[in-house]
Design a protein around this motif. Structure first.
Motif, PDB file in Angstrom:
ATOM      1  N   SER A 103       0.745  -1.077  -0.019  1.00 47.75           N
ATOM      2  CA  SER A 103       0.007  -0.024  -0.013  1.00 47.75           C
ATOM      3  C   SER A 103       0.884   1.416  -0.005  1.00 47.75           C
ATOM      4  N   ILE A 104       2.252   1.067  -0.339  1.00 46.93           N
ATOM      5  CA  ILE A 104       2.782   2.299  -0.458  1.00 46.93           C
ATOM      6  C   ILE A 104       3.577   2.403  -1.783  1.00 46.93           C
ATOM      7  N   LEU A 105       4.290   3.163  -2.039  1.00 49.70           N
ATOM      8  CA  LEU A 105       4.930   3.356  -3.427  1.00 49.70           C
ATOM      9  C   LEU A 105       5.927   2.335  -3.371  1.00 49.70           C
ATOM     10  N   TYR A 106       6.207   1.943  -4.552  1.00 49.82           N
ATOM     11  CA  TYR A 106       7.199   0.807  -4.868  1.00 49.82           C
ATOM     12  C   TYR A 106       7.501   1.208  -6.199  1.00 49.82           C
ATOM     13  N   SER A 107       9.093   1.832  -6.317  1.00 52.22           N
ATOM     14  CA  SER A 107       9.556   2.468  -7.411  1.00 52.22           C
ATOM     15  C   SER A 107      11.000   1.668  -7.860  1.00 52.22           C
TER      16      SER A 107
END
Length: 125
Positions: A103-107
């Motif tokens: 549920s967070i940013l995965y870059s």
């Protein structure tokens, strides 16, 4: 076993548009975090956009305002509409799945565990 297949790449003039599609099979697509990445010759793989299972979207600054992703959990697809293309957008574009969700940013590419084979996008000047 989850498999991803991209389509829609090609050659386009600067300022033009292309639409990429990534189709997933196997597993539970609706739970996955999906990402688009690109890699130009001689360069590292670069984050383009992330599309979370509940609709969260993130874009790299280099494509923000020009690229738009859309996810269809019923069709198991995630598309990338690319407008106002520039020569520096030339790369192999890959979609990726983070099958454990999140549920967070995965870059970072290391945060995704399933990859498609990629599709070439070439933008001529």
């Amino acid at each position: 076993q989850v498999q991803l297949v991209e389509s829609g790449g090609g050659l386009v003039q600067a300022g033009g548009s292309l639409r990429l599609s990534c189709a997933a099979s196997g597993g539970t697509f609706s739970r996955y975090v999906m990402g688009w990445f690109r890699q130009a010759p001689g360069k590292e793989r670069e984050f383009v956009g992330m599309f979370g299972p509940r609709g969260a979207t993130y874009y790299a600054d280099s494509v923000k305002g020009r690229f738009t992703g859309s996810r269809d959990n019923a069709a198991n697809t995630v598309d990338l509409q690319m407008n106002s293309l520039k020569p520096e957008d030339t790369a192999v574009y890959c979609c990726a799945a983070r099958t454990r969700g999140g549920s967070i940013l995965y870059s970072s590419p290391s945060e995704y565990d399933v990859w498609g084979q990629g599709t070439q996008v070439t933008v001529s000047s």
